[in-house]
Design an enzyme around this catalytic site. Structure first.
Site, PDB file in Angstrom:
ATOM      1  N   HIS A 122       1.309  -1.065   0.249  1.00 46.27           N
ATOM      2  CA  HIS A 122       0.261   0.116  -0.326  1.00 46.27           C
ATOM      3  C   HIS A 122       1.009   1.017   0.038  1.00 46.27           C
ATOM      4  O   HIS A 122       2.349   0.907   0.310  1.00 46.27           O
ATOM      5  CB  HIS A 122      -0.776  -0.191   1.069  1.00 46.27           C
ATOM      6  CG  HIS A 122      -0.241   0.571   2.624  1.00 46.27           C
ATOM      7  ND1 HIS A 122      -0.119   0.793   3.298  1.00 46.27           N
ATOM      8  CD2 HIS A 122      -0.465  -1.187   3.020  1.00 46.27           C
ATOM      9  CE1 HIS A 122       0.566   0.277   4.162  1.00 46.27           C
ATOM     10  NE2 HIS A 122       0.561  -1.251   4.546  1.00 46.27           N
ATOM     11  N   ASP A 124      -0.188   4.356   0.959  1.00 47.59           N
ATOM     12  CA  ASP A 124      -0.587   4.867   1.670  1.00 47.59           C
ATOM     13  C   ASP A 124       0.124   4.651   3.575  1.00 47.59           C
ATOM     14  O   ASP A 124       0.648   3.674   3.988  1.00 47.59           O
ATOM     15  CB  ASP A 124      -2.218   4.887   2.360  1.00 47.59           C
ATOM     16  CG  ASP A 124      -2.580   3.628   2.744  1.00 47.59           C
ATOM     17  OD1 ASP A 124      -2.337   2.557   1.857  1.00 47.59           O
ATOM     18  OD2 ASP A 124      -3.513   4.006   3.992  1.00 47.59           O
ATOM     19  N   ASP A 163       6.150   1.088   7.103  1.00 43.99           N
ATOM     20  CA  ASP A 163       4.935   0.049   6.772  1.00 43.99           C
ATOM     21  C   ASP A 163       3.669   1.213   5.959  1.00 43.99           C
ATOM     22  O   ASP A 163       3.056   2.246   5.916  1.00 43.99           O
ATOM     23  CB  ASP A 163       4.000  -0.185   8.323  1.00 43.99           C
ATOM     24  CG  ASP A 163       2.081  -0.464   7.571  1.00 43.99           C
ATOM     25  OD1 ASP A 163       2.365  -1.060   7.047  1.00 43.99           O
ATOM     26  OD2 ASP A 163       1.616  -0.689   8.948  1.00 43.99           O
ATOM     27  N   GLU A 197      -5.022   1.120   1.889  1.00 43.87           N
ATOM     28  CA  GLU A 197      -5.574  -0.340   3.146  1.00 43.87           C
ATOM     29  C   GLU A 197      -5.609   0.818   4.982  1.00 43.87           C
ATOM     30  O   GLU A 197      -6.261  -0.120   5.417  1.00 43.87           O
ATOM     31  CB  GLU A 197      -3.820  -0.672   3.102  1.00 43.87           C
ATOM     32  CG  GLU A 197      -4.208  -2.104   3.255  1.00 43.87           C
ATOM     33  CD  GLU A 197      -3.140  -2.306   5.211  1.00 43.87           C
ATOM     34  OE1 GLU A 197      -3.245  -3.160   5.707  1.00 43.87           O
ATOM     35  OE2 GLU A 197      -2.332  -1.151   6.135  1.00 43.87           O
ATOM     36  N   GLU A 198      -5.043   1.426   5.613  1.00 42.72           N
ATOM     37  CA  GLU A 198      -5.121   1.682   6.691  1.00 42.72           C
ATOM     38  C   GLU A 198      -6.333   2.193   6.914  1.00 42.72           C
ATOM     39  O   GLU A 198      -6.338   1.806   8.231  1.00 42.72           O
ATOM     40  CB  GLU A 198      -3.882   2.539   7.363  1.00 42.72           C
ATOM     41  CG  GLU A 198      -2.574   2.121   6.598  1.00 42.72           C
ATOM     42  CD  GLU A 198      -2.049   1.238   7.062  1.00 42.72           C
ATOM     43  OE1 GLU A 198      -2.761   0.858   8.651  1.00 42.72           O
ATOM     44  OE2 GLU A 198      -0.766   0.890   7.681  1.00 42.72           O
ATOM     45  N   ASP A 223       1.492 -10.232   0.634  1.00 47.05           N
ATOM     46  CA  ASP A 223       1.379  -9.338   0.924  1.00 47.05           C
ATOM     47  C   ASP A 223       2.336  -8.912   1.864  1.00 47.05           C
ATOM     48  O   ASP A 223       3.299  -9.628   2.414  1.00 47.05           O
ATOM     49  CB  ASP A 223      -0.231  -8.476   0.649  1.00 47.05           C
ATOM     50  CG  ASP A 223      -0.205  -7.238   1.113  1.00 47.05           C
ATOM     51  OD1 ASP A 223       0.528  -6.828   1.002  1.00 47.05           O
ATOM     52  OD2 ASP A 223      -2.164  -7.400   1.263  1.00 47.05           O
ATOM     53  N   HIS A 469       3.011   2.779  13.121  1.00 44.66           N
ATOM     54  CA  HIS A 469       2.036   2.979  13.296  1.00 44.66           C
ATOM     55  C   HIS A 469       2.193   3.863  15.409  1.00 44.66           C
ATOM     56  O   HIS A 469       1.542   5.261  15.462  1.00 44.66           O
ATOM     57  CB  HIS A 469       0.653   2.473  13.667  1.00 44.66           C
ATOM     58  CG  HIS A 469       0.061   1.756  12.737  1.00 44.66           C
ATOM     59  ND1 HIS A 469      -1.181   1.050  12.602  1.00 44.66           N
ATOM     60  CD2 HIS A 469       0.656   1.310  11.954  1.00 44.66           C
ATOM     61  CE1 HIS A 469      -1.032   0.875  11.625  1.00 44.66           C
ATOM     62  NE2 HIS A 469      -0.260   0.706  10.754  1.00 44.66           N
TER      63      HIS A 469
HETATM   64 ZN   LIG Z   1       1.594  -1.678   6.599  1.00 47.35          ZN
END
Ligand SMILES: [Zn+2]
Length: 496
Positions: A122, A124, A163, A197-198, A223, A469
């Protein structure tokens, strides 16, 4: 009489000796299943990859639809940069754009009879929690290359470096190098890069729906998901790369207890709040059954032989010691989550005033569903355990309700390829399977694939967990060559 006793004692002794012999024999036969693969010799300049990852991290690609999102513009800018940085990739592959910047690339293979393989990443990133910007060692969108600080070497600092822009860059790097080497795949390779995705994955959902409409069926998908854990597996000295074979499902249930309202000076024996509390207590004292099976059994079968003698003996003899192992694992929240469907009561509501009896009390409970259960089976069990017809149990409106992913094969060709690519790129790491307890975009693409593997070729220590995150997300420069080698290896093998 005495002779009989002696016979019994002898028989018991013989049984004991036999048992010990069986335990030991099984332990000795529980040998490493790690595949031997020559280390990749692909020359990769870690510094150059770090600069590119840093550049990618400077685009503020906050998930489309999330608070603080800067819309499609940062995605468009990053995509222009990708075109410049990876010219062969963009000249050769078919590019399709959807919505606010979701991208689907197709690298057509020479044999259309072969089912394609899909690589997912992803674009984002999650936002920086308000008020924590100043806690970062380097600004979150600086993409700066600077000393890691608490360990030797340099890191690329910034939101999304782990991420998961590292993987996105890794895929481009791997493919670009193969193209430079004149590689042409036999099997079609596809890439899906979503922008949200998030925040639920609408982009992946839309792309998966389109592919389904076109009748595309994948041999396998790769993935993000599990990582290369370093120092996180008790009893194992080497890093352990975990390939996620499945991911947990998700549901949130609402419990509503009813009773007559009125003045609290004349309460009934049990109020709606009491009824609700009783229901929650019943649920918490009767958790979903725990067991080691599926992806988790696969994990211990592969990692057990790499452990010290005591643990090896235990995992080699799960037939006898299974329940002891389960009790041990249930003691830690992260290991417990692997064993069963978890339940977390998160919200409560009763009367609006202290002296008013509630006519209704409400609780919300979040469930992460083990692959052996489903949304419907969770709902049924919860209703049964609550066992109170004055308490309504139902799926919470507006919440996500998703069954767990099917468990992919650890013996299929795709798994063997991912496994070999890990061993070639990170020769010091052992490979095992695992169950991913969160969710990825694979939840949409998985339906179109025979097998789905969730693996992110990034080394992770216990301390790194909070960076994803969180504050000070960063990627070690020293780990970047392995990441590029991994994708190079897996792309080359998948297209063969
Ligand atoms: Zn991720």
């Amino acid at each position: 009489m005495k002779r009989t006793l002696r016979r019994v004692a002898l028989a018991l002794l013989a049984a004991l000796v036999l048992l010990v012999a069986v335990l030991l024999a099984r332990t000795l036969m529980f040998t490493s299943v790690q595949v031997d693969v020559p280390p990749s010799t692909l020359a990769v300049d870690g510094r150059q990859i770090a600069e590119r990852l840093g550049a990618a991290a400077r685009f503020r690609t906050l998930s489309i639809g999330a608070a603080g999102s800067e819309g499609a513009a940062p995605f468009a800018a990053m995509q222009d940069w990708l075109v410049e940085t990876y010219p062969r990739f963009h000249q050769t592959l078919k590019r399709e754009a959807f919505g606010a910047g979701n991208l689907l690339f197709t690298w057509a293979g020479s044999d259309p009879a072969l089912k394609p393989v899909l690589f997912i990443a992803h674009q984002d990133v999650v936002p920086i929690e308000a008020g924590t910007e100043g806690d970062w060692t380097h600004p979150p969108f600086s993409g700066r290359i600077a000393p890691c600080g608490d360990e030797p070497g340099d890191c690329v600092w910034g939101r999304g470096t782990i991420d998961m822009k590292a993987a996105m860059i890794g895929l481009f790097e791997g493919a670009e190098r193969l193209l430079a080497q004149g590689y042409a795949p036999k099997r079609t390779l596809m890439f899906a890069f979503a922008v949200d995705e998030e925040v639920g994955g609408a982009g992946a959902k839309a792309m998966a729906a389109l592919l389904e409409e076109r009748g595309v069926r994948f041999e396998f998908t790769v993935d993000e998901g599990l990582l290369i854990t370093d120092g996180m597996m008790p009893g194992v000295d080497v890093p352990v790369a975990l390939i996620g074979l499945s991911e947990k499902g998700y549901t949130t249930l609402e419990l509503i207890a009813h009773s007559d309202g009125g003045h609290s000076s004349m309460p009934p024996a049990i109020t709606a709040v009491g009824r609700l509390a009783r229901a929650i207590d019943r649920l918490q004292s009767d958790p979903f059954p725990r067991a080691i099976d599926g992806a988790v059994a696969e994990m211990f079968d592969r990692i057990g032989p790499e452990m010290g003698f005591g643990q090896r003996l235990a995992f080699a003899n799960r037939w006898l010691l299974g329940s002891i192992i389960v009790d041990q694992l249930a003691g830690g929240t992260s290991t417990n989550a692997l064993l069963h469907t978890t339940q977390a009561p998160t919200m409560l509501q009763g009367s609006m005033q202290e002296n008013v009896l509630p006519q209704k009390a409400r609780a919300v409970i979040n469930y992460r569903i083990h692959p052996r259960d489903s949304v419907e089976s969770v709902l049924a069990r919860v209703t049964r355990v609550v066992a109170d017809d004055q308490v309504t149990v139902r799926k919470l409106d507006g919440a996500v309700h998703m069954d767990p992913a099917k468990v992919s094969s650890a013996d299929a060709e795709g798994h063997r390829l991912v496994e070999a690519a890990i061993r070639a790129s990170f020769p010091e790491a052992a490979v095992a399977s695992g169950l991913f307890i969160a969710a990825t975009d694979t939840r949409y693409f998985g339906r179109l694939a025979d097998n789905s593997y969730r693996f992110h070729p990034v080394r992770m220590t216990a301390k790194d967990g909070a960076r994803i995150h969180g504050t000070d997300e960063r990627m070690r420069v020293a780990d970047l060559p392995g990441l590029v080698r991994f994708y190079h290896h897996v792309l080359e093998g998948a297209g063969r």
